[in-house]
Design a protein around this motif. Structure first.
Motif, PDB file in Angstrom:
ATOM      1  N   ARG A  79      66.780  72.972  57.456  1.00 23.68           N
ATOM      2  CA  ARG A  79      66.395  71.836  56.613  1.00 23.68           C
ATOM      3  C   ARG A  79      67.485  70.776  56.643  1.00 23.68           C
ATOM      4  N   ILE A  85      64.070  78.420  59.819  1.00 20.46           N
ATOM      5  CA  ILE A  85      63.902  77.062  59.298  1.00 20.46           C
ATOM      6  C   ILE A  85      65.278  76.431  59.081  1.00 20.46           C
ATOM      7  N   TRP A 137      54.462  76.322  56.251  1.00 17.84           N
ATOM      8  CA  TRP A 137      54.998  77.019  55.086  1.00 17.84           C
ATOM      9  C   TRP A 137      54.526  78.475  55.098  1.00 17.84           C
ATOM     10  N   ARG A 185      52.617  72.997  51.082  1.00 18.33           N
ATOM     11  CA  ARG A 185      52.346  74.382  51.476  1.00 18.33           C
ATOM     12  C   ARG A 185      51.221  74.430  52.501  1.00 18.33           C
ATOM     13  N   GLN A 216      54.016  80.310  57.619  1.00 16.54           N
ATOM     14  CA  GLN A 216      54.715  81.016  58.701  1.00 16.54           C
ATOM     15  C   GLN A 216      56.221  81.102  58.462  1.00 16.54           C
ATOM     16  N   ARG A 217      56.685  80.694  57.291  1.00 17.06           N
ATOM     17  CA  ARG A 217      58.128  80.557  57.037  1.00 17.06           C
ATOM     18  C   ARG A 217      58.930  81.830  57.254  1.00 17.06           C
ATOM     19  N   ASP A 218      58.320  82.991  57.104  1.00 14.42           N
ATOM     20  CA  ASP A 218      59.060  84.242  57.307  1.00 14.42           C
ATOM     21  C   ASP A 218      59.214  84.590  58.788  1.00 14.42           C
TER      22      ASP A 218
END
Length: 180
Positions: free
Chosen positions: A173, A171, A163, A159, A165-167
């Motif tokens: 994967r 992303i 992490w 994290r 800024q994930r919104d």
């Protein structure tokens, strides 16, 4: 005007990341999942197709030299894209298509990323870069009065700033096993 068709093979998850319309995108994957490869493909083809000024960033100069720049050079050779590297200035001239210039930089001192007006940027192993490198790099994406794209390739590292800024970032994967 002569156009050159460049064909590159990507596995499905890499292709989704490469083709994204998202201005901010990250490819997060395990060792050998093809992160640096797809990042380098985007960088080279951005320089060929769009031209202008781009920046490739890695956490340290040894990482930039040993992994990121080596991958860029290998892909350029495989695709027969002529490049010219100036190691003293840490630049790469892409001498095909729109003929872009790529600045090769370390994020170890984020304030040194300030200055240029960029068309695009790629942060390799972004989760290992200092958290302040991200907003500084975003602020550079302003060439021609437009906010250019930033893509990040990285190994997951818990994290961290990415992490957080994930919104705001699309992303993608991938697992090591996803890479054929």
């Amino acid at each position: 005007m002569k156009t050159t068709k460049i064909e590159i093979e990507l596995y499905p998850r890499q292709a989704e990341f490469y083709d994204t319309d998202s201005r901010l995108a990250a490819f997060v994957g395990g060792i050998g999942s093809g992160k640096t490869y797809v990042g380098a493909v985007r960088a080279l083809l951005s320089a060929v197709q769009r031209g202008g000024l781009g920046m490739v960033v890695a956490p340290t100069y040894p990482m930039l030299r040993d992994a990121t720049l080596r991958t860029l050079s290998d892909i350029a050779e495989a695709l027969r894209i002529p490049i010219k590297i100036n190691e003293a200035k840490m630049t790469m001239q892409v001498q095909a298509g729109a003929r872009g210039t790529i600045l090769l930089r370390s994020s170890s001192v984020p304030d040194r990323l300030r200055g240029p007006n960029l068309h695009w940027a790629w942060m390799d192993e972004g989760a290992m870069c200092p958290p302040t490198a991200y907003p500084i790099l975003l602020g550079r994406l302003r060439a021609d009065g437009a906010a250019g794209p930033l893509w990040i390739t990285t190994t997951p590292r818990g994290r961290n700033w990415l992490w957080q800024q994930r919104d705001a970032i699309s992303i993608y994967r991938a697992r090591t096993q996803d890479n054929p």
